[in-house]
Structures are given as C-alpha cells and as structure tokens.
Design a protein around this motif. Structure first.
Motif, PDB file in Angstrom:
ATOM      1  N   ALA A  96       0.837  -1.207   0.000  1.00  0.00           N
ATOM      2  CA  ALA A  96       0.000   0.000   0.000  1.00  0.00           C
ATOM      3  C   ALA A  96       0.874   1.261   0.000  1.00  0.00           C
ATOM      4  O   ALA A  96       0.597   2.225  -0.725  1.00  0.00           O
ATOM      5  CB  ALA A  96      -0.928  -0.001   1.216  1.00  0.00           C
ATOM      6  N   VAL A  97       1.942   1.249   0.804  1.00  0.00           N
ATOM      7  CA  VAL A  97       2.835   2.418   0.869  1.00  0.00           C
ATOM      8  C   VAL A  97       3.532   2.620  -0.481  1.00  0.00           C
ATOM      9  O   VAL A  97       3.678   3.752  -0.955  1.00  0.00           O
ATOM     10  CB  VAL A  97       3.860   2.274   2.017  1.00  0.00           C
ATOM     11  CG1 VAL A  97       4.864   3.414   1.993  1.00  0.00           C
ATOM     12  CG2 VAL A  97       3.155   2.223   3.371  1.00  0.00           C
ATOM     13  N   SER A  98       3.935   1.520  -1.117  1.00  0.00           N
ATOM     14  CA  SER A  98       4.632   1.663  -2.410  1.00  0.00           C
ATOM     15  C   SER A  98       3.668   2.211  -3.467  1.00  0.00           C
ATOM     16  O   SER A  98       4.058   2.993  -4.325  1.00  0.00           O
ATOM     17  CB  SER A  98       5.252   0.338  -2.855  1.00  0.00           C
ATOM     18  OG  SER A  98       4.263  -0.591  -3.227  1.00  0.00           O
ATOM     19  N   ARG A  99       2.398   1.810  -3.373  1.00  0.00           N
ATOM     20  CA  ARG A  99       1.396   2.350  -4.305  1.00  0.00           C
ATOM     21  C   ARG A  99       1.212   3.857  -4.054  1.00  0.00           C
ATOM     22  O   ARG A  99       1.137   4.655  -4.992  1.00  0.00           O
ATOM     23  CB  ARG A  99       0.072   1.605  -4.093  1.00  0.00           C
ATOM     24  CG  ARG A  99      -0.814   1.532  -5.298  1.00  0.00           C
ATOM     25  CD  ARG A  99      -1.769   0.336  -5.272  1.00  0.00           C
ATOM     26  NE  ARG A  99      -2.155  -0.163  -3.970  1.00  0.00           N
ATOM     27  CZ  ARG A  99      -3.171   0.296  -3.237  1.00  0.00           C
ATOM     28  NH1 ARG A  99      -3.906   1.279  -3.674  1.00  0.00           N
ATOM     29  NH2 ARG A  99      -3.454  -0.245  -2.067  1.00  0.00           N
ATOM     30  N   ALA A 100       1.173   4.236  -2.790  1.00  0.00           N
ATOM     31  CA  ALA A 100       1.034   5.663  -2.448  1.00  0.00           C
ATOM     32  C   ALA A 100       2.233   6.457  -2.962  1.00  0.00           C
ATOM     33  O   ALA A 100       2.086   7.549  -3.522  1.00  0.00           O
ATOM     34  CB  ALA A 100       0.895   5.829  -0.934  1.00  0.00           C
ATOM     35  N   ALA A 101       3.441   5.887  -2.796  1.00  0.00           N
ATOM     36  CA  ALA A 101       4.658   6.574  -3.264  1.00  0.00           C
ATOM     37  C   ALA A 101       4.597   6.761  -4.776  1.00  0.00           C
ATOM     38  O   ALA A 101       4.953   7.819  -5.300  1.00  0.00           O
ATOM     39  CB  ALA A 101       5.890   5.759  -2.867  1.00  0.00           C
ATOM     40  N   ARG A 102       4.123   5.709  -5.462  1.00  0.00           N
ATOM     41  CA  ARG A 102       4.045   5.769  -6.928  1.00  0.00           C
ATOM     42  C   ARG A 102       2.984   6.790  -7.363  1.00  0.00           C
ATOM     43  O   ARG A 102       3.200   7.583  -8.269  1.00  0.00           O
ATOM     44  CB  ARG A 102       3.710   4.379  -7.465  1.00  0.00           C
ATOM     45  CG  ARG A 102       3.986   4.189  -8.929  1.00  0.00           C
ATOM     46  CD  ARG A 102       3.888   2.725  -9.328  1.00  0.00           C
ATOM     47  NE  ARG A 102       2.597   2.152  -8.984  1.00  0.00           N
ATOM     48  CZ  ARG A 102       2.423   1.053  -8.245  1.00  0.00           C
ATOM     49  NH1 ARG A 102       3.456   0.423  -7.738  1.00  0.00           N
ATOM     50  NH2 ARG A 102       1.217   0.594  -7.997  1.00  0.00           N
ATOM     51  N   ASP A 103       1.836   6.771  -6.701  1.00  0.00           N
ATOM     52  CA  ASP A 103       0.754   7.680  -7.099  1.00  0.00           C
ATOM     53  C   ASP A 103       1.133   9.145  -6.846  1.00  0.00           C
ATOM     54  O   ASP A 103       0.871  10.012  -7.670  1.00  0.00           O
ATOM     55  CB  ASP A 103      -0.548   7.342  -6.343  1.00  0.00           C
ATOM     56  CG  ASP A 103      -1.154   6.032  -6.839  1.00  0.00           C
ATOM     57  OD1 ASP A 103      -0.633   5.480  -7.835  1.00  0.00           O
ATOM     58  OD2 ASP A 103      -2.128   5.558  -6.227  1.00  0.00           O
TER      59      ASP A 103
END
Ligand SMILES: [Zn+2]
Length: 485
Positions: free
Chosen positions: A131-138
C-alpha cells in the motif's frame, strides 16, 4: 512551460545548479524527460520574476504520519511517554495514511524521503508495504521504505515486567493485551524484508532494514541484519541516542560504548543511517564518521519531544555526515523542511563572532546527505545528464520590500524567508509531482477527507482508552525518573 512529446521544460529566473553552490546563476530554461535533464538554456532575465529553480529537498527520517499525532490526542511530551500515546492510533488504511503524508511532503518541496514504517503486526507488513509503495508511486516521490525489526523490550528500555508491575492488575492486563503480542523470529523478520523487496522495489522505491534501535533489538538481531546488509548491499536505518534516558540506558548496558557495540555487531558502515544522535559524544561522532555513517538530525522533533539539541558542532568537527529529518514532527506540524533548515541553522549558527554551521552546509545536508540516507546517491545537482529532480520556488512573497533587488541576493532570501508556501513545482524522476502548489497524482483533499472520516469512527474507542494511557504514562515516568531505565 508547456510539455511536448519530446519532453518538458521549467523556466526560472534563477538557477541554484547544485546544493553545494554558494551563489545562483541567472535565468534559464531547463529541459528534461524521464531519462534525466536533457539541456539547460540560458536566457535573458525577464522583469519582475521571482522563480528559483533548485534541487529538491530530502527528508532523511520520517514515519509518514498521514494523521498527525496531535490529531488523535498524542500531545508533545518526553519521547518515553509520547511513543506509547502514538501507539493508541487505531489501524487506518495504510494507503490513505501514506498518500496524504507523501502529498504533504511533496507540497513542501521534498522529492525523496526515508519512511520508517510504523507497524505493530509483522503479519500485515507485506500488505502495508504494498500500500505504501502504491502511495509513493501515485504521489510520485522517491521513498526508502524502512522495515521495522525488533525482538525485545516492547514497553521501555529494559524488560517489560518491571514496568507492568507499576500498574494495577487491570491496567497491566490491558497493556499486555494491546502491546505484548508474540514476536516473529529473527529469520522470519529478515525474510519479510526480502519479501517486501521482491514485491515492491522499483527505481524509486527502495527497501531498507530498520532495526528500530538498540533498546529494542538483541545482539543476535543486529548481527543478523549486519550480515544481510553486507551480503546484499541494502541500507540500514535505526534510531540512536535520541533522549537522555536512552543515553543512560546505553551507558549502563554497554560500558564499552554503544557506538562500539554497533561496530562489534558489524552494523557500522557507509550503508548505515542513524536517526537523532542527540546525545552523541565527540568520540562517538568521530567513530561514526570513520565508518562513513550518516546521522539524520531531527531538530523540531527533538525540541517537541524534549530530547534536547543535537551536538552539531561535534558532528561537524568529526566530519560526520549529517542530514535533515522531519520525523513527522516539524516545528509547526506541517512538514515544512525549508523552515526546518532555518531552525537548524539558527540553533547551530554560533554565538557572537564565533560562527557555527554555514547555510551551505545545511543545504547540502538537506538535499544531498538526506538523499544518501534514502539510497539516492548523486542527488543535489542540476546539470545535463543528472536525474530530472527539480524544485521550483516562487519567492515573490519574500520580496515585497525589495526595491530593485540589487542589495541582497536570492540565496539569502531562500535561507531567511522561504517556506513551503513558496513551493510551486516539484519534478521527480522527470514527472511533475506538484504543479502550481498542487499534487498532481492524487486527489489529496478527497483522500484526506476519507482518512479523517476513518479516524472519526475510531475516536470513541480511542477516547475510552485514554485514562488507561495516562496511568501507563505516569508509570513510565516513575520508571525512568527513578533510574530504572
Ligand atoms: Zn523516528
């Protein structure tokens, strides 16, 4: 400036070409694409412009708190009492928590950050990391994800039972039930780091080992992390000597010195970042410098949690590389790293004619050394071929009293007056992450509203626990004040 198929460009009235530069260049157009900076064109200065292009800032130590601690009743207090208060936060959607935290950082001109993940349950870590990696990417930031590792002393510095014995039976049971879940084995914990790396790592999302601090990690765990880091080159990020009670505990537990202990277990290396270092002694600064370690100075956090003021003079005299961390506790609780730099510089700027830290050293710490801590070495330069990481500040609000502007220089204004409200555009890895002060990749207001609504559903239960927390904090105060730390 408009983007085209061939790439994009940013137009500025001044260019600070390097975080190590002492002066700015004149007006430029900087061309870039996702491969990096493709060209820098000098141009004639226009009238009345106030745009400064510089390398983005790096936040060398943070916990990505989308809901700030003040929002849920964890008031600033000595760190030993504050940490348990932060643990009362109910589990919220990790994507929302990280995305709102990263968005706030982006609007502060932070292009990369070390995210020390907060999790009390190793079973959910992989899902949270995704979830954190998705947030970083977004959002579009470069993030170093630090996986928390610990295997002892969950309540304080020392065994848990003496602390529980200071509480009534009902309170002790409540604390036990909440915070003394079984711990995963060292091998399981190290395997989780590998699993997160295999699942989430990308050129802008790096995974690091996060032994939380020596207080919470056995020699066996630290040695295992050191061995793994040596084998695979992964960085290590840990807390060190944040408070006076940690200093006292370390001196009692490691008579040979806690920094020697780090060396003995094999952790001291150029791959290590230590956070805080508030109570480092001069000889310890020299030892860490000799090993190529980076220390993240978290000035506001140390003031707010009454940890003290880091010994920057000794750190600099030793040649110990320092970076700037917000620790999610900026002085105005707003993740403003420009103001954090100012606070650090003024606090350590010297007395009378005896000069302390120069502003250039603070800028280098904030742009370059923080990026090293986040695993992005080589940051802090704006030149053809460099990564397309760019921060455009609009300094017009800092110049209202300036006349023709020939009597002072832009760098002075940057250091004396710029705040996060000046952040206009942030480009990370060739992507425009903030434009006209707004985050482009997510609907920040909608995500913040969703997160706040989630918190609201947990408020009654969190409020009901507060009296137990207060008694627990009082017990901890007694524990530390009586020298049992
Ligand atoms: Zn921290």
């Amino acid at each position: 400036m408009a983007s085209s198929k061939a790439g994009s460009a940013l137009r500025a009235d001044w260019l600070l070409p390097s975080a190590r530069a002492t002066a700015v260049d004149g007006a430029v157009d900087v061309h870039f694409d996702t491969s990096g900076i493709t060209g820098i064109e000098r141009r004639a200065a226009g009238a009345g412009g106030a745009m400064l292009l510089m390398p983005p800032l790096a936040n060398a130590h943070d916990h990505g708190r989308g809901v700030k601690t003040l929002a849920y009743g964890a008031q600033d207090a000595p760190v030993e009492a504050w940490v348990p208060a932060t643990y009362t936060l109910a589990p919220l959607d990790p994507y929302l928590v990280a995305a709102t935290a990263f968005a706030r950082m982006a609007r502060s001109g932070i292009g990369c950050a070390v995210h020390c993940h907060l999790s009390r349950d190793p079973r959910t870590l992989v899902r949270e990391a995704e979830a954190v990696s998705r947030a970083a990417r977004d959002v579009g930031l470069r993030i170093a994800f630090v996986v928390p590792l610990r295997d002892r002393h969950r309540l304080g510095y020392g065994p848990d039972e003496p602390i529980l014995q200071r509480l009534g039976a009902v309170d002790a049971d409540a604390i036990r039930a909440r915070w003394l879940r079984p711990l995963a084995s060292i091998e399981e914990q190290v395997a989780v780091v590998d699993e997160i790396a295999a699942t989430c790592e990308s050129p802008t999302f790096q995974v690091q080992y996060g032994p939380v601090g020596v207080e919470w990690c056995s020699d066996a765990l630290l040695a295992r992390v050191a061995q793994a880091s040596r084998a695979n080159g992964r960085r290590v990020h840990m807390h060190l000597l944040e408070s006076r009670y940690q200093r006292a505990w370390a001196d009692r537990t490691y008579p040979g010195g806690i920094v020697h202990h780090l060396e003995r277990v094999g952790l001291s290396s150029p791959r290590l970042t230590v956070a805080h270092g508030t109570w480092l002694r001069p000889d310890e600064c020299r030892q860490l410098a000799d090993q190529g370690v980076v220390v993240s100075i978290n000035t506001s956090s140390n003031l707010r949690l009454r940890s003290g003021i880091a010994p920057l003079r000794h750190i600099r005299e030793a040649g110990l590389k320092f970076a700037v961390g917000l620790d999610a506790l900026a002085i105005d609780d707003d993740d403003d790293l420009l103001r954090e730099m100012r606070l650090l510089r003024l606090l350590h700027g010297g007395t009378g004619f005896e000069a302390g830290v120069p502003r250039e050293a603070v800028l280098e710490a904030a742009c370059c050394h923080g990026a090293v801590a986040a695993g992005s070495a080589g940051a802090g330069e704006i030149a053809p071929g460099s990564p397309a990481d760019l921060l455009l500040l609009d300094l017009k609000d800092t110049m209202g009293d300036h006349g023709r502007g020939t009597l002072t220089d832009v760098t002075t204004l940057l250091h004396a007056r710029a705040t996060r409200s000046c952040v206009h555009t942030l480009v990370v890895a060739g992507r425009t992450v903030v434009e006209a002060g707004r985050v482009t990749g997510i609907d920040e207001a909608a995500l913040q509203a969703a997160l706040t609504a989630q918190l609201a559903t947990h408020e009654p239960a969190m409020a009901a626990f507060l009296p137990t927390l207060r008694r627990y904090q009082a017990a901890l105060e007694g524990f530390y004040e009586e020298g049992n730390d």
